[in-house]
Design a protein around this motif. Structure first.
Motif, PDB file in Angstrom:
ATOM      1  N   PRO A 165       0.824  -1.215   0.000  1.00  0.00           N
ATOM      2  CA  PRO A 165       0.000   0.000   0.000  1.00  0.00           C
ATOM      3  C   PRO A 165       0.856   1.262   0.000  1.00  0.00           C
ATOM      4  O   PRO A 165       1.808   1.384   0.766  1.00  0.00           O
ATOM      5  N   VAL A 166       0.505   2.185  -0.893  1.00  0.00           N
ATOM      6  CA  VAL A 166       1.177   3.490  -0.966  1.00  0.00           C
ATOM      7  C   VAL A 166       0.113   4.568  -0.781  1.00  0.00           C
ATOM      8  O   VAL A 166      -0.839   4.645  -1.566  1.00  0.00           O
ATOM      9  N   LYS A 167       0.250   5.383   0.239  1.00  0.00           N
ATOM     10  CA  LYS A 167      -0.717   6.434   0.539  1.00  0.00           C
ATOM     11  C   LYS A 167      -0.162   7.779   0.103  1.00  0.00           C
ATOM     12  O   LYS A 167       0.983   8.111   0.400  1.00  0.00           O
ATOM     13  N   TYR A 168      -0.991   8.538  -0.615  1.00  0.00           N
ATOM     14  CA  TYR A 168      -0.620   9.884  -1.046  1.00  0.00           C
ATOM     15  C   TYR A 168      -1.512  10.879  -0.292  1.00  0.00           C
ATOM     16  O   TYR A 168      -2.602  11.213  -0.749  1.00  0.00           O
ATOM     17  N   PRO A 169      -1.086  11.339   0.888  1.00  0.00           N
ATOM     18  CA  PRO A 169      -1.952  12.190   1.710  1.00  0.00           C
ATOM     19  C   PRO A 169      -2.115  13.585   1.116  1.00  0.00           C
ATOM     20  O   PRO A 169      -1.232  14.092   0.421  1.00  0.00           O
ATOM     21  N   GLY A 170      -3.264  14.169   1.389  1.00  0.00           N
ATOM     22  CA  GLY A 170      -3.510  15.549   0.980  1.00  0.00           C
ATOM     23  C   GLY A 170      -3.242  16.508   2.127  1.00  0.00           C
ATOM     24  O   GLY A 170      -3.224  16.130   3.294  1.00  0.00           O
ATOM     25  N   GLN A 171      -3.025  17.762   1.789  1.00  0.00           N
ATOM     26  CA  GLN A 171      -2.770  18.789   2.792  1.00  0.00           C
ATOM     27  C   GLN A 171      -3.774  19.934   2.705  1.00  0.00           C
ATOM     28  O   GLN A 171      -3.548  21.004   3.270  1.00  0.00           O
ATOM     29  N   ASN A 172      -4.865  19.706   1.975  1.00  0.00           N
ATOM     30  CA  ASN A 172      -5.869  20.757   1.846  1.00  0.00           C
ATOM     31  C   ASN A 172      -6.496  21.068   3.204  1.00  0.00           C
ATOM     32  O   ASN A 172      -6.644  20.194   4.055  1.00  0.00           O
ATOM     33  N   LYS A 173      -6.877  22.314   3.374  1.00  0.00           N
ATOM     34  CA  LYS A 173      -7.543  22.730   4.604  1.00  0.00           C
ATOM     35  C   LYS A 173      -8.762  23.574   4.242  1.00  0.00           C
ATOM     36  O   LYS A 173      -8.775  24.283   3.242  1.00  0.00           O
ATOM     37  N   THR A 174      -9.785  23.473   5.066  1.00  0.00           N
ATOM     38  CA  THR A 174     -10.980  24.282   4.849  1.00  0.00           C
ATOM     39  C   THR A 174     -11.014  25.414   5.866  1.00  0.00           C
ATOM     40  O   THR A 174     -10.487  25.289   6.973  1.00  0.00           O
ATOM     41  N   THR A 175     -11.623  26.504   5.457  1.00  0.00           N
ATOM     42  CA  THR A 175     -11.787  27.643   6.357  1.00  0.00           C
ATOM     43  C   THR A 175     -13.160  28.253   6.105  1.00  0.00           C
ATOM     44  O   THR A 175     -13.763  28.045   5.044  1.00  0.00           O
ATOM     45  N   VAL A 176     -13.646  28.972   7.068  1.00  0.00           N
ATOM     46  CA  VAL A 176     -14.966  29.585   6.975  1.00  0.00           C
ATOM     47  C   VAL A 176     -14.807  31.086   6.806  1.00  0.00           C
ATOM     48  O   VAL A 176     -14.110  31.754   7.591  1.00  0.00           O
ATOM     49  N   LEU A 177     -15.415  31.628   5.753  1.00  0.00           N
ATOM     50  CA  LEU A 177     -15.351  33.063   5.487  1.00  0.00           C
ATOM     51  C   LEU A 177     -16.276  33.826   6.435  1.00  0.00           C
ATOM     52  O   LEU A 177     -17.059  33.235   7.194  1.00  0.00           O
ATOM     53  N   ILE A 178     -16.169  35.142   6.386  1.00  0.00           N
ATOM     54  CA  ILE A 178     -16.977  35.985   7.266  1.00  0.00           C
ATOM     55  C   ILE A 178     -18.462  35.757   7.041  1.00  0.00           C
ATOM     56  O   ILE A 178     -19.269  35.779   7.978  1.00  0.00           O
ATOM     57  N   ASN A 179     -18.843  35.507   5.776  1.00  0.00           N
ATOM     58  CA  ASN A 179     -20.266  35.304   5.473  1.00  0.00           C
ATOM     59  C   ASN A 179     -20.751  33.893   5.824  1.00  0.00           C
ATOM     60  O   ASN A 179     -21.884  33.527   5.535  1.00  0.00           O
TER      61      ASN A 179
END
Length: 223
Positions: A20-34
């Motif tokens: 098994p080879v895992k390719y992890p992601g580094q994306n992050k979510t954030t919440v805008l003012i609205n």
């Protein structure tokens, strides 16, 4: 389909059942003012490889000993050296089958993160070694030198403008054959499999994935 699995310069006598080879992601979510949630896309993380290898202490017909290691103790000593040296090494998987038309090889520079050794009564005298490896990418600080050019009274002519030199000519071209991978090509033509990345960098217009090359491609070889 058969496998040849190498850790550094050691060939595993019995290939692991799963790789098994895992390719992890580094994306992050954030919440805008609205209140809207957005995804912040980042470059992918380093590949992670975890395998379990059985190192036999009995001569089985299915075990292949090519001389890179002599026994289970020799294998464990080499693993200890890799861990203590803190140096990257190659993890190579060579896939073999009828015609090799649809197979590709894997060659990743990795570091040894963790490993554990267990004696399992179900395995008899054999050792089961679990290894956790992480992809290694070289990095370093770039040094740039700037020179201040003094003002000149006479206008600059076209002859005084330094000419931009073109890229160095490649020493040769190479046509990809069936069963080739970049590591094998570098080993065969350059004498060092670790130089596969030089070939990859010179041919990024053709190669999008260094693990996937096609027979018939004409590659520019480094000097």
């Amino acid at each position: 389909m058969g496998y040849e699995v190498y850790i550094d310069d050691m060939r595993l006598p019995i290939p692991p059942e799963k790789i098994p080879v895992k390719y992890p992601g580094q994306n992050k979510t954030t919440v805008l003012i609205n209140g809207e949630e957005v995804n912040m896309v980042r470059p992918p993380g380093l590949a992670e490889i975890t395998i379990e290898a059985v190192i036999p202490q009995v001569n089985y017909p299915c075990a292949v000993w090519d001389g890179s290691i002599d026994c289970a103790e020799d294998f464990l000593e080499h693993l200890k050296s890799l861990k203590e040296s803190r140096e990257p090494f190659e993890f190579i998987v060579i896939r073999d089958g009828p015609g090799r038309n649809d197979f590709f090889d894997t060659n990743i520079n990795v570091t040894l993160e963790d490993y554990s050794v267990s004696d399992d009564v179900n395995e008899g005298l054999d050792l089961t070694v679990s290894l956790s490896m992480k992809e290694y990418k070289s990095y370093g600080t770039k040094i740039m030198e700037f020179k201040i050019k003094e003002d000149q009274d006479t206008p600059e002519t076209t002859d005084s403008i330094p000419k931009r030199e073109g890229t160095l000519p490649a020493s040769e071209m190479y046509t990809v054959q069936k069963g080739d991978c970049l590591w094998n090509i570098a080993k065969k033509r350059l004498g060092n499999g670790n130089r596969w990345r030089e070939i990859y960098d010179l041919n990024r217009d053709k190669i999008s994935n260094p693990n996937l090359i096609q027979p018939g491609w004409v590659l520019t070889m480094p000097l």
